[in-house]
Every structure is written in structure tokens, then in C-alpha cells.
Design a protein around this motif. Sequence first.
Motif, PDB file in Angstrom:
ATOM      1  N   ALA A  50     -13.561  26.480  31.026  1.00 22.18           N
ATOM      2  CA  ALA A  50     -14.686  27.346  30.689  1.00 22.18           C
ATOM      3  C   ALA A  50     -15.730  26.633  29.831  1.00 22.18           C
ATOM      4  O   ALA A  50     -16.909  26.981  29.870  1.00 22.18           O
ATOM      5  CB  ALA A  50     -14.186  28.596  29.962  1.00 22.18           C
ATOM      6  N   LYS A  51     -15.299  25.645  29.044  1.00 21.78           N
ATOM      7  CA  LYS A  51     -16.228  24.924  28.163  1.00 21.78           C
ATOM      8  C   LYS A  51     -16.007  23.428  28.294  1.00 21.78           C
ATOM      9  O   LYS A  51     -15.376  22.801  27.443  1.00 21.78           O
ATOM     10  CB  LYS A  51     -16.036  25.362  26.708  1.00 21.78           C
ATOM     11  CG  LYS A  51     -16.498  26.783  26.429  1.00 21.78           C
ATOM     12  CD  LYS A  51     -16.788  27.000  24.954  1.00 21.78           C
ATOM     13  CE  LYS A  51     -18.041  26.282  24.548  1.00 21.78           C
ATOM     14  NZ  LYS A  51     -18.452  26.580  23.142  1.00 21.78           N
ATOM     15  N   PRO A  52     -16.514  22.826  29.364  1.00 20.45           N
ATOM     16  CA  PRO A  52     -16.271  21.394  29.588  1.00 20.45           C
ATOM     17  C   PRO A  52     -16.884  20.500  28.522  1.00 20.45           C
ATOM     18  O   PRO A  52     -16.469  19.349  28.371  1.00 20.45           O
ATOM     19  CB  PRO A  52     -16.910  21.138  30.952  1.00 20.45           C
ATOM     20  CG  PRO A  52     -17.912  22.230  31.126  1.00 20.45           C
ATOM     21  CD  PRO A  52     -17.325  23.425  30.434  1.00 20.45           C
ATOM     22  N   ASP A  53     -17.858  21.022  27.755  1.00 17.99           N
ATOM     23  CA  ASP A  53     -18.503  20.228  26.717  1.00 17.99           C
ATOM     24  C   ASP A  53     -17.764  20.267  25.391  1.00 17.99           C
ATOM     25  O   ASP A  53     -18.124  19.563  24.448  1.00 17.99           O
ATOM     26  CB  ASP A  53     -19.947  20.691  26.513  1.00 17.99           C
ATOM     27  CG  ASP A  53     -20.044  22.168  26.161  1.00 17.99           C
ATOM     28  OD1 ASP A  53     -19.094  22.926  26.468  1.00 17.99           O
ATOM     29  OD2 ASP A  53     -21.077  22.572  25.586  1.00 17.99           O
ATOM     30  N   ASP A  54     -16.736  21.100  25.296  1.00 19.82           N
ATOM     31  CA  ASP A  54     -15.963  21.148  24.056  1.00 19.82           C
ATOM     32  C   ASP A  54     -15.033  19.932  23.998  1.00 19.82           C
ATOM     33  O   ASP A  54     -14.407  19.574  24.994  1.00 19.82           O
ATOM     34  CB  ASP A  54     -15.130  22.436  24.002  1.00 19.82           C
ATOM     35  CG  ASP A  54     -14.502  22.649  22.643  1.00 19.82           C
ATOM     36  OD1 ASP A  54     -13.489  21.978  22.333  1.00 19.82           O
ATOM     37  OD2 ASP A  54     -15.017  23.483  21.872  1.00 19.82           O
ATOM     38  N   PRO A  55     -14.913  19.278  22.818  1.00 23.74           N
ATOM     39  CA  PRO A  55     -14.045  18.095  22.719  1.00 23.74           C
ATOM     40  C   PRO A  55     -12.593  18.345  23.123  1.00 23.74           C
ATOM     41  O   PRO A  55     -11.924  17.427  23.611  1.00 23.74           O
ATOM     42  CB  PRO A  55     -14.154  17.715  21.237  1.00 23.74           C
ATOM     43  CG  PRO A  55     -15.481  18.234  20.801  1.00 23.74           C
ATOM     44  CD  PRO A  55     -15.686  19.507  21.569  1.00 23.74           C
ATOM     45  N   ILE A  56     -12.112  19.565  22.938  1.00 29.88           N
ATOM     46  CA  ILE A  56     -10.729  19.863  23.333  1.00 29.88           C
ATOM     47  C   ILE A  56     -10.563  19.766  24.849  1.00 29.88           C
ATOM     48  O   ILE A  56      -9.501  19.392  25.347  1.00 29.88           O
ATOM     49  CB  ILE A  56     -10.308  21.255  22.821  1.00 29.88           C
ATOM     50  CG1 ILE A  56     -10.262  21.272  21.287  1.00 29.88           C
ATOM     51  CG2 ILE A  56      -8.948  21.674  23.399  1.00 29.88           C
ATOM     52  CD1 ILE A  56      -9.998  22.642  20.683  1.00 29.88           C
ATOM     53  N   MET A  57     -11.626  20.065  25.586  1.00 27.36           N
ATOM     54  CA  MET A  57     -11.554  20.108  27.051  1.00 27.36           C
ATOM     55  C   MET A  57     -12.191  18.882  27.708  1.00 27.36           C
ATOM     56  O   MET A  57     -12.242  18.803  28.933  1.00 27.36           O
ATOM     57  CB  MET A  57     -12.265  21.370  27.561  1.00 27.36           C
ATOM     58  CG  MET A  57     -11.755  22.664  26.964  1.00 27.36           C
ATOM     59  SD  MET A  57      -9.969  22.924  27.189  1.00 27.36           S
ATOM     60  CE  MET A  57      -9.852  22.981  28.971  1.00 27.36           C
ATOM     61  N   ALA A  58     -12.654  17.921  26.937  1.00 28.74           N
ATOM     62  CA  ALA A  58     -13.384  16.766  27.480  1.00 28.74           C
ATOM     63  C   ALA A  58     -12.583  16.055  28.572  1.00 28.74           C
ATOM     64  O   ALA A  58     -11.414  15.708  28.379  1.00 28.74           O
ATOM     65  CB  ALA A  58     -13.715  15.785  26.361  1.00 28.74           C
ATOM     66  N   GLY A  59     -13.209  15.870  29.717  1.00 27.36           N
ATOM     67  CA  GLY A  59     -12.584  15.146  30.816  1.00 27.36           C
ATOM     68  C   GLY A  59     -11.596  15.949  31.631  1.00 27.36           C
ATOM     69  O   GLY A  59     -11.067  15.447  32.631  1.00 27.36           O
ATOM     70  N   ILE A  60     -11.332  17.182  31.249  1.00 28.22           N
ATOM     71  CA  ILE A  60     -10.382  18.032  31.977  1.00 28.22           C
ATOM     72  C   ILE A  60     -11.128  18.787  33.068  1.00 28.22           C
ATOM     73  O   ILE A  60     -12.164  19.400  32.817  1.00 28.22           O
ATOM     74  CB  ILE A  60      -9.692  19.044  31.037  1.00 28.22           C
ATOM     75  CG1 ILE A  60      -8.999  18.323  29.867  1.00 28.22           C
ATOM     76  CG2 ILE A  60      -8.709  19.916  31.811  1.00 28.22           C
ATOM     77  CD1 ILE A  60      -7.765  17.553  30.234  1.00 28.22           C
ATOM     78  N   LYS A  61     -10.600  18.752  34.278  1.00 24.20           N
ATOM     79  CA  LYS A  61     -11.134  19.526  35.390  1.00 24.20           C
ATOM     80  C   LYS A  61     -10.173  20.676  35.686  1.00 24.20           C
ATOM     81  O   LYS A  61      -9.025  20.680  35.240  1.00 24.20           O
ATOM     82  CB  LYS A  61     -11.287  18.649  36.633  1.00 24.20           C
ATOM     83  CG  LYS A  61     -12.093  17.366  36.408  1.00 24.20           C
ATOM     84  CD  LYS A  61     -13.536  17.657  36.050  1.00 24.20           C
ATOM     85  CE  LYS A  61     -14.330  16.353  35.919  1.00 24.20           C
ATOM     86  NZ  LYS A  61     -15.734  16.598  35.490  1.00 24.20           N
ATOM     87  N   SER A  62     -10.638  21.648  36.453  1.00 26.73           N
ATOM     88  CA  SER A  62      -9.749  22.723  36.881  1.00 26.73           C
ATOM     89  C   SER A  62      -8.504  22.127  37.537  1.00 26.73           C
ATOM     90  O   SER A  62      -8.599  21.141  38.270  1.00 26.73           O
ATOM     91  CB  SER A  62     -10.469  23.650  37.854  1.00 26.73           C
ATOM     92  OG  SER A  62     -11.551  24.297  37.215  1.00 26.73           O
ATOM     93  N   PHE A  63      -7.352  22.732  37.278  1.00 26.15           N
ATOM     94  CA  PHE A  63      -6.111  22.150  37.789  1.00 26.15           C
ATOM     95  C   PHE A  63      -5.124  23.234  38.209  1.00 26.15           C
ATOM     96  O   PHE A  63      -5.099  24.329  37.647  1.00 26.15           O
ATOM     97  CB  PHE A  63      -5.484  21.208  36.755  1.00 26.15           C
ATOM     98  CG  PHE A  63      -5.168  21.824  35.415  1.00 26.15           C
ATOM     99  CD1 PHE A  63      -3.896  22.344  35.139  1.00 26.15           C
ATOM    100  CD2 PHE A  63      -6.120  21.859  34.401  1.00 26.15           C
ATOM    101  CE1 PHE A  63      -3.595  22.883  33.901  1.00 26.15           C
ATOM    102  CE2 PHE A  63      -5.825  22.405  33.149  1.00 26.15           C
ATOM    103  CZ  PHE A  63      -4.562  22.925  32.895  1.00 26.15           C
TER     104      PHE A  63
END
Length: 216
Positions: free
Chosen positions: A121-134
Motif C-alpha cells: 500500500a505504501k511502496p515509498d515507506d522505508p519498511i516496504m522499500a523494494g517489496i512488490k505484491s507477493f
Amino acid sequence: MRSALIVYGGWEGHDPEECASIYRRWLHEDGFSVRTATETSAFADPSIHELSLIIPIYTMSKIAKEEVENLTKAVQSGVGLAGHHGGMSDAFRDAVDYQFMVGGQWVAHPGNIIDYTVDVAKPDDPIMAGIKSFPYTSEQYYMHVDPSIEVLATTTFTGEHADWIDGVVMPVAWKRQHGKGRVFHMTLGHSAKEFENANMATILRRGMNWAARDEQ
């Protein structure tokens, strides 16, 4: 040095001891001093106010009034709180102050262990950086959530196992403030084996580090 407390126990179906061991390893690798406890009485210890981070892994069970009061005050004063699945968001069902702090409460997992998708939901958040839907295989948690949470990842229910929730988009990972304390939660992780999923482990490990306050 940042310091952490892991309190684990409760329903054994969520592998509390095994999950605590994984968290302990991560925390040591990330430069924390770590102590563990297996009784909720640890939450009543005044020393928890000096910690950087608390991780509850205690599905269902009971928590005494003085324990939840001290825990919530510690977080309000700046101690971080982080955890996963029922060990955090299905703990202490009769303690509304605890649920208020977490930002969500488990209520159902239609179909039990199923295949579903986790969307970022927040690809720009550092926690989610580089993570794609999986894709993911586990219990798909249906939550009652606080509208103040900052949603990082979601899942969408198909209605296959409960047709009235077809299309419902549900938070999977979120962060929030509770007073001065940071709170991170992720609903993935029914069993310790799920920590082998690289996406799940990355999000959870980043989330716990985000929640931890700096060294006192």
C-alpha cells in the motif's frame, strides 16, 4: 545499546517459543540487548519503561489490570511495540486498552489456511522499500482496525469462504503512534515456518526496528 523484551506464551498453535527465538536472533544481529519472559507479569515490571522495544507473542490468554496499565504507559512514554499475527493482535481479548494500543484486533480467518495475495500500500515507506505484491499461504486475517493506523500492506478477500466480504480490502501491515511510542504490526505469521518467507521476514524485521526507540 538499544534494549528489547520479548514476552512469549499463550496458545501453542502459534509457535510462541520458536518465534521468540527468531526475534531474539534478529535483535542480537541488529545490535540490541535482549531479555525474554514467559509470564505476563513481566509487563508489570517498572523497568520496561527504560526499554527500546517490547515484542508480545501471547495469543489469547489473560493479562492483569496492573500489567496492561504498566505496558500501555510504557508505550505512551516512548517504548516501541512490535509483533505479528495472533501473538500480538489476538492477545488479551478482554483488554480493550491493549487493543487500543495495537490498533487492531483479529476477528476471523475465513477458510483457515488459504492462498492469497499481499499488496503493498505504501511502496515509498522505508519498511516496504523494494517489496512488490507477493503470494502468501496462511490464515488471511480479518481484522477490526483503528482508522488512525498508517496502512503499509493489504490483502483483498475474494468472498470464496464468506461471500458477504467479497472485495473487502484489509490491512496486513501497519504502523501508528500511541502517545510517544511507535507501534508496528503485521498479521502474517501463523507458524514459525512462515518466517522463511523473505518478504514477510523483511517487512517484520524492518518494522520492529522502526518501532524501537533510540538508545536511552
